[in-house]
Design a protein around this motif. Structure first.
Motif, PDB file in Angstrom:
ATOM      1  N   LYS A  22       0.989  -1.078  -0.115  1.00 53.86           N
ATOM      2  CA  LYS A  22       0.217   0.130  -0.041  1.00 53.86           C
ATOM      3  C   LYS A  22       0.989   1.187  -0.068  1.00 53.86           C
ATOM      4  O   LYS A  22       1.892   1.004   0.595  1.00 53.86           O
ATOM      5  CB  LYS A  22      -0.922  -0.071   1.221  1.00 53.86           C
ATOM      6  CG  LYS A  22      -2.162   0.851   1.140  1.00 53.86           C
ATOM      7  CD  LYS A  22      -2.912   0.580   2.361  1.00 53.86           C
ATOM      8  CE  LYS A  22      -4.175   1.588   2.099  1.00 53.86           C
ATOM      9  NZ  LYS A  22      -5.159   1.301   3.255  1.00 53.86           N
ATOM     10  N   ARG A  29       0.065   9.701   1.745  1.00 54.64           N
ATOM     11  CA  ARG A  29       1.208   8.930   1.424  1.00 54.64           C
ATOM     12  C   ARG A  29       1.696   8.182   2.532  1.00 54.64           C
ATOM     13  O   ARG A  29       1.553   8.440   3.735  1.00 54.64           O
ATOM     14  CB  ARG A  29       2.462   9.497   0.818  1.00 54.64           C
ATOM     15  CG  ARG A  29       2.352  10.703  -0.229  1.00 54.64           C
ATOM     16  CD  ARG A  29       1.943   9.963  -1.414  1.00 54.64           C
ATOM     17  NE  ARG A  29       2.433   8.916  -2.016  1.00 54.64           N
ATOM     18  CZ  ARG A  29       1.885   8.262  -3.255  1.00 54.64           C
ATOM     19  NH1 ARG A  29       0.797   8.811  -3.595  1.00 54.64           N
ATOM     20  NH2 ARG A  29       2.650   7.293  -3.429  1.00 54.64           N
ATOM     21  N   ALA A  77     -12.393   2.573  -9.402  1.00 54.80           N
ATOM     22  CA  ALA A  77     -10.716   2.403  -9.298  1.00 54.80           C
ATOM     23  C   ALA A  77     -10.184   2.811 -10.555  1.00 54.80           C
ATOM     24  O   ALA A  77     -10.892   2.453 -11.752  1.00 54.80           O
ATOM     25  CB  ALA A  77     -10.496   1.123  -8.566  1.00 54.80           C
ATOM     26  N   GLU A  94      -0.379   0.050 -10.744  1.00 52.29           N
ATOM     27  CA  GLU A  94      -0.630   0.868 -10.017  1.00 52.29           C
ATOM     28  C   GLU A  94      -1.964   0.900  -9.613  1.00 52.29           C
ATOM     29  O   GLU A  94      -3.012   1.012 -10.766  1.00 52.29           O
ATOM     30  CB  GLU A  94       0.052   2.484 -10.297  1.00 52.29           C
ATOM     31  CG  GLU A  94      -0.318   3.462  -9.239  1.00 52.29           C
ATOM     32  CD  GLU A  94       0.316   4.718  -9.754  1.00 52.29           C
ATOM     33  OE1 GLU A  94       0.906   5.511  -9.159  1.00 52.29           O
ATOM     34  OE2 GLU A  94       0.144   5.078 -11.121  1.00 52.29           O
ATOM     35  N   LYS A  96      -5.687   2.483  -7.983  1.00 51.90           N
ATOM     36  CA  LYS A  96      -6.024   3.640  -7.246  1.00 51.90           C
ATOM     37  C   LYS A  96      -7.444   3.469  -6.739  1.00 51.90           C
ATOM     38  O   LYS A  96      -8.203   3.393  -7.817  1.00 51.90           O
ATOM     39  CB  LYS A  96      -5.690   5.162  -7.774  1.00 51.90           C
ATOM     40  CG  LYS A  96      -4.313   5.085  -8.158  1.00 51.90           C
ATOM     41  CD  LYS A  96      -3.958   6.459  -8.903  1.00 51.90           C
ATOM     42  CE  LYS A  96      -2.678   6.729  -9.141  1.00 51.90           C
ATOM     43  NZ  LYS A  96      -2.181   8.022  -9.602  1.00 51.90           N
ATOM     44  N   THR A  97      -7.832   3.694  -5.449  1.00 52.56           N
ATOM     45  CA  THR A  97      -9.453   3.470  -5.429  1.00 52.56           C
ATOM     46  C   THR A  97      -9.949   4.854  -5.533  1.00 52.56           C
ATOM     47  O   THR A  97      -9.345   5.817  -5.479  1.00 52.56           O
ATOM     48  CB  THR A  97      -9.613   2.930  -4.095  1.00 52.56           C
ATOM     49  OG1 THR A  97      -9.425   3.926  -2.967  1.00 52.56           O
ATOM     50  CG2 THR A  97      -8.838   1.521  -3.926  1.00 52.56           C
ATOM     51  N   GLY A 100      -9.152   7.274  -2.503  1.00 47.93           N
ATOM     52  CA  GLY A 100      -7.742   7.947  -2.250  1.00 47.93           C
ATOM     53  C   GLY A 100      -6.907   6.687  -1.837  1.00 47.93           C
ATOM     54  O   GLY A 100      -5.596   7.236  -0.932  1.00 47.93           O
ATOM     55  N   CYS A 101      -7.103   5.603  -1.829  1.00 44.86           N
ATOM     56  CA  CYS A 101      -6.096   4.648  -1.409  1.00 44.86           C
ATOM     57  C   CYS A 101      -5.184   3.876  -2.563  1.00 44.86           C
ATOM     58  O   CYS A 101      -5.831   3.987  -3.953  1.00 44.86           O
ATOM     59  CB  CYS A 101      -6.641   3.345  -0.707  1.00 44.86           C
ATOM     60  SG  CYS A 101      -7.298   3.671   0.878  1.00 44.86           S
ATOM     61  N   GLU A 102      -3.889   3.774  -2.510  1.00 46.74           N
ATOM     62  CA  GLU A 102      -3.221   3.400  -3.633  1.00 46.74           C
ATOM     63  C   GLU A 102      -2.275   2.262  -3.304  1.00 46.74           C
ATOM     64  O   GLU A 102      -1.567   2.203  -2.184  1.00 46.74           O
ATOM     65  CB  GLU A 102      -2.289   4.574  -4.256  1.00 46.74           C
ATOM     66  CG  GLU A 102      -3.056   5.873  -4.685  1.00 46.74           C
ATOM     67  CD  GLU A 102      -1.944   6.851  -5.340  1.00 46.74           C
ATOM     68  OE1 GLU A 102      -2.381   7.964  -5.207  1.00 46.74           O
ATOM     69  OE2 GLU A 102      -0.800   6.302  -5.611  1.00 46.74           O
TER      70      GLU A 102
END
Ligand code: I3S
Length: 130
Positions: A22, A29, A77, A94, A96-97, A100-102
């Motif tokens: 994650k 970050r 996503a 990569e 990305k949801t 804002g989760c990556e």
């Protein structure tokens, strides 16, 4: 999309081992922590399971292998090949949801990571149509 066969019954499924970390949580970050993970795609949700080796010593048992660590809702996503500056590893995706989760997802064997790329992309597109 007939009433007899709702859309979600067509959602794709896959499972396998991937390396993951994650990198952002709700837009913030966070420090990378790569680990291998039993990864399951089911019902539009991608679940990364805990690495059994990361359990405290003496506490490693079979149940650790099926403990979810991250569940990722694929609706809304995005997924794509990670820019080179995101990791020195090869074959990095990569993910990305919409919250804002990556995550970075990686596997050395190109065919394996390409299969995951395709199935995640197809699932996201399918969910977009609902
Ligand atoms: O983006 P970074 O900081 O270069 O990511 C590396 C670190 O997470 C590193 O751990 P330490 O912060 O304990 O040094 C990992 O061991 C590396 O694998 C990470 O870089 P890569 O390029 O492998 O994603």
């Amino acid at each position: 999309n007939s009433p007899e066969m709702p859309h979600h019954t067509h959602l794709l499924e896959k499972a396998g081992i991937l390396n993951k970390t994650k990198v952002a949580d709700n837009g913030k970050r966070i420090r990378k922590n790569w680990s291998p993970s039993w990864t399951v795609l089911h019902g539009g949700i991608l679940t990364f399971h805990k690495d059994p080796k990361s359990a405290p010593s003496g506490n490693s048992n079979k149940t650790n292998q099926i403990t979810p660590e991250y569940t990722v809702e694929l609706r809304g996503a995005t997924v794509g090949w990670a820019p080179k500056d995101k990791s020195s590893k090869k074959n990095v995706l990569e993910l990305k949801t919409r919250h804002g989760c990556e995550y970075l997802v990686q596997y050395d064997t190109e065919s394996i990571i390409c299969d995951w790329h395709r199935i995640i992309l197809d699932t996201i597109r399918q969910l977009d149509q609902d």
